[in-house]
Design an enzyme around this catalytic site. Structure first.
Site, mmCIF file in Angstrom:
data_model
loop_
_atom_site.group_PDB
_atom_site.id
_atom_site.type_symbol
_atom_site.label_atom_id
_atom_site.label_comp_id
_atom_site.label_asym_id
_atom_site.label_seq_id
_atom_site.Cartn_x
_atom_site.Cartn_y
_atom_site.Cartn_z
ATOM 1 N N LYS A 12 26.960 8.595 -9.154
ATOM 2 C CA LYS A 12 27.341 9.344 -7.852
ATOM 3 C C LYS A 12 28.672 10.043 -7.856
ATOM 4 C CE LYS A 12 24.601 6.356 -4.749
ATOM 5 N NZ LYS A 12 24.628 5.624 -3.615
ATOM 6 N N TYR A 52 15.975 11.297 -0.888
ATOM 7 C CA TYR A 52 16.451 9.858 0.072
ATOM 8 C C TYR A 52 15.654 10.004 1.179
ATOM 9 C CZ TYR A 52 20.635 7.922 -2.045
ATOM 10 O OH TYR A 52 21.580 7.301 -3.106
ATOM 11 N N ASN A 115 29.500 4.300 -3.607
ATOM 12 C CA ASN A 115 29.282 2.980 -4.302
ATOM 13 C C ASN A 115 28.830 3.275 -6.023
ATOM 14 O OD1 ASN A 115 26.697 3.830 -3.849
ATOM 15 N ND2 ASN A 115 25.961 2.095 -2.693
ATOM 16 N N HIS A 118 23.335 4.880 -8.316
ATOM 17 C CA HIS A 118 21.844 4.666 -7.628
ATOM 18 C C HIS A 118 20.963 4.094 -8.637
ATOM 19 C CE1 HIS A 118 18.180 5.508 -5.637
ATOM 20 N NE2 HIS A 118 17.758 5.843 -6.848
ATOM 21 N N GLU A 129 10.828 8.947 -8.743
ATOM 22 C CA GLU A 129 12.576 9.389 -8.742
ATOM 23 C C GLU A 129 12.612 10.178 -10.328
ATOM 24 O OE1 GLU A 129 14.314 6.302 -5.732
ATOM 25 O OE2 GLU A 129 15.134 6.240 -7.906
HETATM 26 P P1 IDP Z 1 20.535 1.022 -2.935
HETATM 27 O O1 IDP Z 1 21.495 2.008 -3.215
HETATM 28 O O2 IDP Z 1 21.495 -0.475 -3.185
HETATM 29 O O3 IDP Z 1 19.175 0.652 -3.275
HETATM 30 P P2 IDP Z 1 19.607 1.529 0.040
HETATM 31 O O4 IDP Z 1 19.423 0.337 0.969
HETATM 32 O O5 IDP Z 1 18.691 2.116 -0.871
HETATM 33 O O6 IDP Z 1 20.694 0.943 -1.232
HETATM 34 O O7 IDP Z 1 20.585 2.615 0.485
HETATM 35 C C1 IDP Z 1 20.727 3.679 -0.189
HETATM 36 C C2 IDP Z 1 22.380 4.060 -0.295
HETATM 37 O O8 IDP Z 1 22.568 4.252 1.173
HETATM 38 C C3 IDP Z 1 23.314 3.208 -0.735
HETATM 39 O O9 IDP Z 1 23.412 3.086 -1.864
HETATM 40 C C4 IDP Z 1 24.490 3.281 0.263
HETATM 41 O O10 IDP Z 1 25.316 4.282 -0.525
HETATM 42 C C5 IDP Z 1 23.864 3.935 1.415
HETATM 43 N N1 IDP Z 1 23.761 2.953 2.689
HETATM 44 C C6 IDP Z 1 22.841 1.770 2.537
HETATM 45 N N2 IDP Z 1 22.955 1.244 3.718
HETATM 46 C C7 IDP Z 1 24.278 1.605 4.288
HETATM 47 C C8 IDP Z 1 24.845 1.450 5.540
HETATM 48 O O11 IDP Z 1 24.620 0.429 6.142
HETATM 49 N N3 IDP Z 1 25.989 2.258 5.785
HETATM 50 C C9 IDP Z 1 26.122 3.386 5.094
HETATM 51 N N4 IDP Z 1 25.581 3.706 3.950
HETATM 52 C C10 IDP Z 1 24.361 2.865 3.513
HETATM 53 MG MG MG Z 2 17.682 2.049 -2.782
#
Ligand code: IDP
Ligand code: MG
Length: 136
Positions: A12, A52, A115, A118, A129
């Site tokens: 990212k 997304y 973070n 992905h 994807e």
């Molecule tokens: P993942 O990346 O671990 O699969 P997902 O639940 O698919 O997590 O969420 C996609 C992305 O959305 C996450 O990587 C994170 O950057 C963001 N995200 C997920 N949950 C939250 C939240 O509660 N607050 C803000 N951003 C979130």
């Molecule tokens: Mg995810």
């Protein structure tokens, strides 16, 4: 059964910006995942929204799409035994605060938004994807 799979990984904007691409790619190779294809691109907010779209009802959706389109990203096809779950393990929990020691998000993640990586979460999503970024 060997269960060789392919999965999609994204480095990212926060990690590309901090020059972490080589370190992250080395970690995948050290963990026995092959980088089959890789490219550095920048996507539009519309493309990020499409990518997304499973999250379109979430309160963080708009911010998530703005963020993914805010700078260059590196997209990769990773291949190896159980590559989908292996990549998820290597990445660590979504929130770096909860990520396992040694995982990419623990090492490099700044926040739940930034973070660093992905990874696809299922065989179906991995196919979708990969096709999204590598259509040919
Ligand atoms: P993942 O990346 O671990 O699969 P997902 O639940 O698919 O997590 O969420 C996609 C992305 O959305 C996450 O990587 C994170 O950057 C963001 N995200 C997920 N949950 C939250 C939240 O509660 N607050 C803000 N951003 C979130
Ligand atoms: Mg995810």
């Amino acid at each position: 059964m060997s269960n060789v799979e392919q999965t999609l990984s994204i480095i990212k904007p926060d990690a590309v910006e901090r020059n972490l691409v080589d370190k992250i790619q080395k970690k995948f190779k050290d963990e026995k995942l092959i980088i089959v294809k890789t490219k550095k691109i920048q996507i539009s907010k519309e493309e990020a929204s499409e990518f997304y779209k499973v999250h379109q009802t979430k309160p963080f959706f708009d911010r998530l799409c703005s963020y993914l389109s805010s700078g260059p990203i590196v997209v990769m096809i990773l291949e190896g035994k159980n590559a989908i779950t292996e990549n998820r393990r290597i990445m660590g929990a979504t929130d770096p605060k909860n990520a396992e020691n040694g995982s990419l998000r623990k090492l490099y993640g700044i926040s739940i938004d930034k973070n660093s990586v992905h990874g696809s979460d299922s065989p179906d999503n991995a196919k979708k994807e990969i096709n999204f970024f590598f259509k040919d």
